[in-house]
Write an enzyme that holds these catalytic residues in place. Structure first.
Site, mmCIF file in Angstrom:
data_model
loop_
_atom_site.group_PDB
_atom_site.id
_atom_site.type_symbol
_atom_site.label_atom_id
_atom_site.label_comp_id
_atom_site.label_asym_id
_atom_site.label_seq_id
_atom_site.Cartn_x
_atom_site.Cartn_y
_atom_site.Cartn_z
ATOM 1 N NE ARG A 541 -55.523 -47.638 9.078
ATOM 2 C CZ ARG A 541 -54.669 -46.779 9.580
ATOM 3 N NH1 ARG A 541 -54.178 -47.186 9.020
ATOM 4 N NH2 ARG A 541 -54.867 -45.234 10.430
ATOM 5 C CB SER A 605 -49.027 -56.817 3.422
ATOM 6 O OG SER A 605 -48.700 -55.061 4.159
ATOM 7 C CG ASP A 659 -46.782 -55.009 5.527
ATOM 8 O OD1 ASP A 659 -45.637 -55.532 4.381
ATOM 9 O OD2 ASP A 659 -47.053 -55.487 6.441
#
Length: 942
Positions: A541, A605, A659
């Site tokens: 993203r 993450s 994350d």
């Protein structure tokens, strides 16, 4: 001329077709399809009234729950005694149910004996009636040389309206069929039978199930046809039952699965619902009956009354001079002289008229050929109306089933029994045709019951035993997945120990406790434009965040999501980071900012060891990633190299966080009490703000921060007003708690299903805690359990399909769908069919239970780990009570219908001295990465 006209008129009447004469006389008994549809709609409305707790008391159609939850599936087996009480005689049977194996179908073998019931017992005391039944049972055991020492399960067919609160309990509502034994109405008939057996003595019998003949008929036919979910009786009496969705039956608890409902439809019309269809003959039959005003439909339909209806019509026609030249015999005036057997004989194909003449002659009448034709027509109209009314009732039941299941078309089988249906030459054919006309969207097969209601009662008992055995085995299978409070406390204790061990500079720890070099959460003064990049699952993203005046100004137009193909996830590290750089370049093109050198925060993450806020050395891949030449390397450096190779744009990568840290930072921007980040999605992790003095791993930074903390505490009176702990130096710790158990500390709660999932994963022996909690693995744990249950014959008829053997087919999203409170079991079956799993209603209930057990355990374990974290923070600060907020992200937490609730309850139970609020992250960890970069840049600027 007038005299001639009278003579011609007279001869015209003499020559009139006798059937037309009868048709005109009996026009009120002719029911057209629109009238039948109206009756069907009225009956369905009465069904719904009977199913509702609010209106059941006033309902004519009582819709009695039977506590029969399943039809046979062919795996039933055992030997049973059966009693069948419902008419002037009753039967005692021994029933052997043989399980189907492979291509061999199951079977039922029976030995039986019929015993008469003396007339005086029908109207005598209930005690005498049941003593007679019990003594006959004992006689049967002796005659068949069945051991009286051994305990025998007994099935009881009791064909009268009863209210059941359990399968082996039933309160008699009212007698019918000429039974009027005293002292039984309102009492438990199973208890009455048990008392009689005890008084008789000399036998050991356990009454396991009581059903009426309608339910037993459905079960008998269901043994040979799995589509049979409706039972119909058209004999001396009439009734119907069907499998109703449990959530529609207000009179019983629970909403999962189905239960057979005994409609007791013979009472339809008792409240006046059929008044506009009732004829004078129906009223006369009712007035002369044992129960005037009751069982109105039954008196229009069943074999006990059809002959009498024909007699009353013929009698009136004779009195009016329309038959027998006006002659009426004493026999014709006598109630009961025309029976339903006579009606059937009159309608025989070849001998009908001959039989009609013989019957009329036996009534001391002298019929002409036209009289015989007319009386035969009367019989036809009476029986035709009966089959039409039954068809209307069946149409209502089948429409209810189809609507319940949201189907455009319904395939179903109706099991039928009863002398009228069996022996009347045209009844069944008429019934089938009318049903087909009324509900063309239903494909209905009618199957005649073979073996009667006694066999069905034994099958009810066999099914009950199967379900009880299945229940025990399912409970045993799921028992290891159900954690006690004591076990959860142990998990909390072990997590706490692992947190402490991970903070130390020396010694191994399964929970890595990685420093993030994030020293504080946002305070709202951050500003500027930041690029946020995020890699943590199957998508990458890119997001542009504009921090302005303490607000997050981001919209849908300034973010893009890019899929990460499996070949990239498991290819080379260079290919992976080149893919990320390509996505970043595309996003900057999309935003028109390729020439700007933006500060960036990178959410990565995966477990990383950090020596600073902008460096991160990958410890190990998780979540299905296995790109080569990455572990042990600085991922920020690899991204910078990929950007350099691309030579299209430049970025100032200010920070790298995972994350969990990004989520905490994002939520802390909204709530200053947020000092914990939790991820419960594809993977799971937690970070939290730890006091620097407890982190032995970073001695140099600790000394510097402690000095800074001392300076902060000298900043004046305003600082002193803040909570004492606010000035204590802290750092966010990325726990990487998914590794708990890698050292064997969770072996006592890890099941063989978990071990199977672990062995088939990309990283066997690693991330054991994560594999019990996270979305990447829960579906696979469920599949392993379903596979085990199917192999044990408890699911999907024991058929292990290729789909069920396929790893990864059961995605965790299916758990959320299946466990949804709004999802009916029919939709659960639809989800399973998408997976190639053909399930019954019972299968769907078990699958839903398995999903619930796996997800409930996941939420509890997550809660136990979190309880350890919040208690540690509370004790760090020397507080009796801690108020704290947890920022949360992840599809499991956000989308699963029950995960968050179980998590909250578990934390509350295991950390009672902490008030924990949960704040779902709206912007995700990507926004948090931008905020981390902003906080880090602000610190550098100072």
């Amino acid at each position: 001329m007038f005299a001639v006209h009278l003579v011609l008129s007279f001869f015209s009447k003499l020559q009139e077709d006798p059937t037309k004469k009868v048709d005109r006389f009996m026009y009120a008994m002719h029911l057209h399809d629109d009238q039948l549809s109206d009756i069907s709609a009225r009956f369905q409305a009465d069904m719904k009234k009977g199913l509702s707790a609010e209106s059941n008391a006033a309902a004519a159609v009582k819709m009695l729950p039977t506590h029969v939850h399943s039809t046979p599936d062919g795996s039933e087996k055992g030997q049973f005694l059966a009693l069948d009480l419902g008419g002037s005689k009753f039967k005692v049977l021994q029933v052997q149910v043989r399980e189907g194996m492979g291509v061999r179908r199951g079977g039922v073998e029976m030995e039986e004996k019929t015993y008469p019931i003396p007339e005086e017992l029908l109207t005598g005391s209930g005690k005498e009636l049941f003593d007679h039944v019990s003594e006959s049972l004992k006689d049967f055991l002796h005659e068949k040389k069945i051991s009286v020492e051994k305990k025998h399960p007994l099935a009881f067919t009791f064909s009268f309206p009863c209210e059941q609160s359990a399968l082996n309990q039933g309160l008699l509502l009212n007698w019918s069929k000429n039974f009027r034994a005293r002292g039984v109405q309102g009492k438990d008939v199973v208890q009455a039978l048990r008392g009689a057996v005890k008084r008789t003595g000399g036998m050991d019998v356990e009454v396991l199930a009581m059903v009426n003949d309608t339910v037993a008929t459905m079960m008998t036919c269901g043994f040979d046809d799995r589509y049979c979910e409706v039972g119909l009786i058209v004999g001396s009496g009439t009734n119907a039952c069907y499998m109703e969705e449990l959530h529609h039956i207000d009179l019983v608890e629970g909403d999962e699965g189905r239960m057979c409902v005994n409609t007791e439809w013979g009472a339809f019309g008792d409240d006046g619902a059929l008044n506009d269809y009732i004829t004078e003959f129906d009223r006369e039959v009712d007035a002369a009956s044992n129960n005037p005003g009751k069982q109105i439909l039954e008196k229009m339909v069943s074999g006990m009354y059809l002959g009498e209806l024909v007699r009353l019509v013929v009698l009136k026609m004779a009195k009016l001079g329309l038959l027998f030249e006006g002659q009426v015999s004493d026999a014709l005036r006598t109630k009961g002289k025309i029976t339903t057997a006579h009606v059937a004989a009159m309608e025989e194909y070849k001998n009908g008229l001959k039989n009609t003449r013989n019957i009329l002659v036996d009534l001391d009448l002298s019929p002409t050929p036209d009289d015989c034709i007319a009386v035969q027509r009367v019989s036809t109209i009476v029986s035709f109306r009966s089959s039409n009314l039954v068809a209307a009732g069946l149409a209502a039941i089948l429409t209810q089933i189809r609507q319940n299941r949201h189907l455009r078309t319904l395939r179903i089988t109706v099991g039928v029994d009863g002398t009228v249906y069996k022996t009347h030459p045209r009844y069944a054919n008429r019934l089938h045709k009318v049903v087909q006309r009324l509900i063309p969207e239903c494909h209905v097969r009618f199957v005649l019951s073979d073996g009667g209601s006694s066999k069905g009662a034994a099958l009810v008992t066999a099914v009950a035993q199967r379900l009880a055995s299945q229940r025990r085995q399912v409970d045993e299978t799921l028992s290891p997945l159900r954690l006690s409070g004591k076990q959860l406390l142990l998990v909390k204790k072990r997590m706490r120990g692992a947190l402490e061990a991970g903070l130390k500079s020396k010694g191994p720890s399964a929970v890595k406790m990685l420093p993030s070099y994030v020293y504080q959460t946002p305070d709202g003064t951050e500003h500027g434009k930041y690029l946020a990049l995020g890699l943590g699952g199957t998508n990458f993203r890119a997001l542009l965040v504009d921090l302005k005046k303490g607000l997050l100004q981001n919209s849908r137009l300034n973010h893009k999501i890019y899929p990460t193909p499996v070949e990239i996830m498991q290819g080379s590290g260079e290919e992976l980071f080149d893919h990320i750089a390509q996505c970043v370049g595309d996003f900057l093109d999309y935003m028109g900012m390729k020439s700007a050198r933006l500060p960036a925060g990178f959410t990565f993450s995966f477990p990383c060891e950090q020596a600073g806020i902008d460096t991160g050395t990958l410890v190990s891949w998780t979540k299905g990633f296995k790109a080569t030449d990455c572990e042990g390397h600085n991922v920020v450096g690899m991204l910078r190299e990929a950007i350099k190779r691309r030579n299209e744009f430049d970025l100032d990568i200010v920070s790298v966080v995972n994350d969990a840290v990004g989520t905490m930072m994002n939520c802390a921007y909204e709530d200053p009490q947020c000092e914990i980040g939790l991820i419960a999605g594809t993977g799971t992790n937690v970070c939290y703000m730890e006091e620097l003095k407890n982190i032995e791993k970073i001695e140099q930074e600790k000394g510097q921060m402690e000095r800074e903390g001392e300076e902060k505490q000298d900043d004046g009176a305003e600082r002193e007003k803040k909570e004492e702990h606010a000035g204590i130096p802290k750092m966010c710790i990325n726990t990487e708690w998914g590794g708990l158990g890698d050292d064997g500390s969770l072996d006592d709660i890890i099941t063989h299903y978990d071990s199977e999932v672990d062995q088939n994963s990309l990283n066997p022996g690693k991330q054991r805690f994560e594999k019990l909690i996270s979305g990447m693995y829960l579906g696979e744990v469920v599949r392993q359990v379903l596979l085990d249950l199917t192999r044990g014959g408890l699911l999907f008829r024991g058929q292990v399909t290729e789909a069920l053997k396929t790893p990864g087919i059961f995605h965790t999203k299916y758990l959320s769908q299946i466990e949804s409170d709004r999802l009916a079991l029919l939709q659960v079956r639809s989800v399973l069919q998408q997976l190639g799993l053909d399930s019954t209603c019972d299968d769907s209930i078990i699958v839903k239970e398995v999903c619930g057990a796996v997800s409930h355990r996941a939420a509890q374990l997550c809660g136990a780990g979190l309880a350890a974290v919040v208690d540690k923070i509370r004790e760090n600060r020397g507080l009796d009570h801690l108020d704290i907020t947890v920022g949360v992200d992840g599809s499991l937490y956000k989308l699963h219908p029950h995960f968050s609730g179980v998590l909250h309850q578990t934390v509350k139970m295991l950390a009672p001295q902490c008030t924990v609020s949960f704040l779902p992250s709206e912007g995700g960890s990507g926004t948090g990465a931008a905020l981390t970069a902003a906080v880090a840049r602000k610190k550098l600027e100072k």
